[in-house]
Design a protein around this motif. Structure first.
Motif, PDB file in Angstrom:
ATOM      1  N   ARG A 119       0.831  -1.209   0.000  1.00 54.39           N
ATOM      2  CA  ARG A 119       0.000   0.000   0.000  1.00 54.39           C
ATOM      3  C   ARG A 119       0.868   1.261   0.000  1.00 54.39           C
ATOM      4  N   ALA A 120       1.888   1.282   0.852  1.00 51.59           N
ATOM      5  CA  ALA A 120       2.734   2.473   0.986  1.00 51.59           C
ATOM      6  C   ALA A 120       3.514   2.749  -0.300  1.00 51.59           C
ATOM      7  N   LEU A 121       4.163   1.741  -0.856  1.00 48.18           N
ATOM      8  CA  LEU A 121       4.977   1.957  -2.049  1.00 48.18           C
ATOM      9  C   LEU A 121       4.118   2.233  -3.276  1.00 48.18           C
ATOM     10  N   THR A 122       2.956   1.600  -3.358  1.00 43.22           N
ATOM     11  CA  THR A 122       2.059   1.872  -4.483  1.00 43.22           C
ATOM     12  C   THR A 122       1.552   3.306  -4.428  1.00 43.22           C
ATOM     13  N   ALA A 123       1.273   3.796  -3.220  1.00 41.84           N
ATOM     14  CA  ALA A 123       0.855   5.189  -3.076  1.00 41.84           C
ATOM     15  C   ALA A 123       1.937   6.130  -3.601  1.00 41.84           C
ATOM     16  N   ALA A 124       3.200   5.780  -3.366  1.00 45.78           N
ATOM     17  CA  ALA A 124       4.299   6.614  -3.849  1.00 45.78           C
ATOM     18  C   ALA A 124       4.347   6.616  -5.375  1.00 45.78           C
ATOM     19  N   THR A 125       4.122   5.461  -6.000  1.00 47.48           N
ATOM     20  CA  THR A 125       4.179   5.401  -7.467  1.00 47.48           C
ATOM     21  C   THR A 125       3.031   6.158  -8.114  1.00 47.48           C
ATOM     22  N   ARG A 126       1.932   6.365  -7.379  1.00 52.30           N
ATOM     23  CA  ARG A 126       0.761   7.047  -7.939  1.00 52.30           C
ATOM     24  C   ARG A 126       0.662   8.514  -7.524  1.00 52.30           C
ATOM     25  N   ALA A 127       1.582   8.952  -6.682  1.00 52.66           N
ATOM     26  CA  ALA A 127       1.520  10.322  -6.171  1.00 52.66           C
ATOM     27  C   ALA A 127       1.738  11.334  -7.293  1.00 52.66           C
ATOM     28  N   VAL A 128       1.099  12.488  -7.146  1.00 51.93           N
ATOM     29  CA  VAL A 128       1.266  13.599  -8.086  1.00 51.93           C
ATOM     30  C   VAL A 128       1.604  14.851  -7.277  1.00 51.93           C
ATOM     31  N   PRO A 129       2.837  15.392  -7.433  1.00 53.15           N
ATOM     32  CA  PRO A 129       3.928  14.845  -8.242  1.00 53.15           C
ATOM     33  C   PRO A 129       4.540  13.617  -7.589  1.00 53.15           C
ATOM     34  N   ARG A 130       5.253  12.830  -8.382  1.00 53.39           N
ATOM     35  CA  ARG A 130       5.887  11.625  -7.867  1.00 53.39           C
ATOM     36  C   ARG A 130       7.119  11.997  -7.055  1.00 53.39           C
ATOM     37  N   PRO A 131       7.468  11.157  -6.080  1.00 51.02           N
ATOM     38  CA  PRO A 131       8.744  11.369  -5.384  1.00 51.02           C
ATOM     39  C   PRO A 131       9.903  11.398  -6.373  1.00 51.02           C
ATOM     40  N   ARG A 132      10.866  12.286  -6.142  1.00 52.25           N
ATOM     41  CA  ARG A 132      12.004  12.435  -7.060  1.00 52.25           C
ATOM     42  C   ARG A 132      12.723  11.127  -7.321  1.00 52.25           C
ATOM     43  N   ILE A 133      12.803  10.290  -6.310  1.00 57.40           N
ATOM     44  CA  ILE A 133      13.564   9.050  -6.437  1.00 57.40           C
ATOM     45  C   ILE A 133      12.971   8.135  -7.506  1.00 57.40           C
ATOM     46  N   LEU A 134      11.722   8.375  -7.886  1.00 58.98           N
ATOM     47  CA  LEU A 134      11.064   7.545  -8.896  1.00 58.98           C
ATOM     48  C   LEU A 134      11.031   8.203 -10.269  1.00 58.98           C
ATOM     49  N   ASP A 135      11.736   9.322 -10.416  1.00 58.05           N
ATOM     50  CA  ASP A 135      11.805   9.968 -11.737  1.00 58.05           C
ATOM     51  C   ASP A 135      12.353   8.981 -12.764  1.00 58.05           C
ATOM     52  N   GLY A 136      11.598   8.768 -13.839  1.00 60.77           N
ATOM     53  CA  GLY A 136      12.046   7.880 -14.901  1.00 60.77           C
ATOM     54  C   GLY A 136      11.977   6.410 -14.564  1.00 60.77           C
ATOM     55  N   VAL A 137      11.385   6.067 -13.426  1.00 60.63           N
ATOM     56  CA  VAL A 137      11.316   4.666 -12.990  1.00 60.63           C
ATOM     57  C   VAL A 137       9.856   4.265 -12.842  1.00 60.63           C
ATOM     58  N   ASN A 138       9.462   3.197 -13.513  1.00 61.08           N
ATOM     59  CA  ASN A 138       8.119   2.635 -13.352  1.00 61.08           C
ATOM     60  C   ASN A 138       8.253   1.301 -12.642  1.00 61.08           C
ATOM     61  N   MET A 139       7.631   1.199 -11.476  1.00 65.45           N
ATOM     62  CA  MET A 139       7.721  -0.039 -10.728  1.00 65.45           C
ATOM     63  C   MET A 139       6.346  -0.459 -10.219  1.00 65.45           C
TER      64      MET A 139
END
Length: 504
Positions: A119-139
């Motif tokens: 739940r926590a990590l999926t929320a991060a992947t769907r956040a707008v804007p996304r966390p910087r650490i996920l720039d260019g990364v789809n997981m």
């Protein structure tokens, strides 16, 4: 009579010893009680921008207070270590499996499970804007049994464990995540301190969490105040109204007891970027002339009052391994005579020292034979021109490790042909190949050497001239013990931090 006197004396001595022991026991008990009730007062540099939402830069505050924790943490070399995940393995080039630590409870009393992590990590992947650490990364993240998760990336990514160490990917309790996308961190973390109160942009209050899965915190709590004014932060340290102070300004250091001042090398390099695409510095020989004109020692001595480190490369002493892996830079051009070549030198006002650096650097370049015109604006008003290559030279204070604890992302964004922050407009096949090789390797000694090889490839072009590495000055009361002086600014107060003795 003599025997009776001796008995009386021995009796009096025994009574005195007993009384002394009782007093000593009482003193120790009182001291222990005081220690158990100790709260540390922290003066923070900046107020939160998003209500302490852990999916934003505010996550670093939650991390520095040790209330929110991640699956992975990094050691001093930037290599991943167990945290809420106890072990992990790479299943194939795109998939990783992480075992979740047993017997961990969130601050609301709910247990840490694989589904909570998903739940926590999926929320991060769907956040707008996304966390910087996920720039260019789809997981994607899915549970693999009750106590493990599987993380799958769209393309191969050897930095997945490092990414999961970012404070922006902290694991919070289910109740923290609202349907509107907001995240409320109050009583939702897993750390040794529980966040109890958020007072807007004024302060935050945390208490010891007695059911912490690790070592019980020595402090009873943390009282954090946001004090953006540097002079006020320094005054709080001098007057004893704060025990730990972030970022004491250089101008205030002379007014503070030296024992309370601690300098921390930062993964931040003050760099002169030279436009390789057009203008004077499209000629490598002119870039070499600018490099040779630079007097780093004078910049450190005058602008930074000695509280910075002269740059030997792009990566500074905050990366302790970097200097030992370096060798001489090969392939640099010989310097040409500037002969009055006219150049524009840009920088911005948001970091107070940069305009001062520009003044001194202008003098050094003109002494070498350049004709320099300065252009200094607020960052918001100069960034687009900077990235479009409108300046011959630009001074920037640049973070070199970003959020993963690894320099490759910085090198790619600043120096690769397709880099999104390529101020120098550099496009060199050898540089791209070196960065790509480093990026493909797993973390460890081989990757670190490849990073230094990429640094050498970049420096051989003279597209960037590293000038100095910044330090941050952390203030601590004399009674503070074991506050963390962290170059990555991820830790500050931990379960080991304590206050000893009377306030001084």
């Amino acid at each position: 009579m003599l025997r009776r006197a001796v008995y009386l004396s021995l009796g009096a001595l025994s009574l005195a010893l007993l009384t002394g022991c009782q007093k000593e026991d009482a003193t120790e008990e009182a001291s222990g009680a005081r220690a158990a009730d100790d709260r540390v007062r922290v003066a923070m540099l900046q107020p939160p921008r998003s209500g302490l939402n852990p999916l934003t830069d505010d996550a670093f505050k939650l991390s520095r207070w040790r209330t929110a924790e991640t699956l992975i943490r990094l050691n001093d070399d930037g290599d991943p270590q167990p945290f809420l995940a106890t072990e992990w393995e790479q299943l194939d080039e795109r998939s990783w499996r992480f075992e979740i630590r047993d017997n961990v409870t969130f601050h609301d009393g709910t247990p840490l499970t694989a589904s909570q992590v998903v739940r926590a990590l999926t929320a991060a992947t769907r956040a707008v804007p996304r966390p910087r650490i996920l720039d260019g990364v789809n997981m994607t993240i899915e549970a693999d049994g009750d106590n493990a998760v599987r993380v799958t990336t769209e393309t191969p990514d050897p930095l997945v464990p490092n990414r999961l160490s970012s404070p922006q990917l902290a694991i919070m309790a289910a109740k923290a995540y609202g349907e509107d996308g907001r995240v409320n961190p109050i009583e939702a973390g897993t750390g040794p301190f529980v966040l109890k109160e958020i007072n807007g942009t004024q302060s935050a209050t945390l208490d010891r969490y007695d059911d912490y899965w690790g070592e019980r915190a020595a402090l009873a709590g943390i009282d954090a105040d946001y004090v953006p004014d540097g002079t006020a932060r320094a005054a709080a340290l001098r007057t004893g109204t704060a025990d730990v102070v972030e970022a004491v300004p250089v101008s205030q250091v002379a007014l503070i007891d030296p024992e309370r001042v601690h300098e921390v090398p930062m993964p931040r390099t003050n760099t002169l970027y030279l436009n390789t695409e057009h203008g004077v510095f499209s000629d490598p020989a002119m870039r070499a002339a600018a490099r040779e004109a630079l007097d780093r020692a004078a910049l450190v001595r005058t602008v930074y009052e000695g509280r910075a480190d002269e740059a030997k490369g792009l990566l500074g002493p905050a990366l302790a391994w970097a200097d030992g892996l370096r060798s001489s830079i090969e392939g640099r051009s010989e310097a040409a005579a500037p002969n009055g070549a006219r150049i524009t030198l840009g920088t911005f006002t948001d970091r107070a020292e940069l305009p001062e650096v520009a003044v001194l650097l202008e003098q050094q370049l003109e002494a070498a034979g350049f004709d320099v015109q300065q252009e200094v604006r607020q960052y918001a008003h100069i960034e687009s021109d900077m990235l479009a290559g409108q300046f011959d030279a630009f001074i920037l204070s640049r973070a070199t490790m970003l959020d993963s604890g690894d320099p490759v992302a910085y090198m790619y964004s600043d120096f690769a042909c397709e880099g999104s922050f390529n101020i120098a407009q550099l496009c060199d096949p050898k540089v791209d190949a070196a960065i790509s090789r480093a990026g493909d390797l797993p973390t460890g000694p081989e990757r670190r050497q490849a990073i230094i090889d990429a640094e050498a490839a970049i420096l051989s072009t003279d597209a960037a001239v590293p000038m100095l590495h910044e330090r941050v000055i952390q203030g601590e009361s004399l009674r503070v013990q074991d506050a963390v002086r962290d170059p990555r600014e991820r830790e500050l107060i931990t379960e080991h931090t304590r206050l000893d003795g009377a306030s001084r």
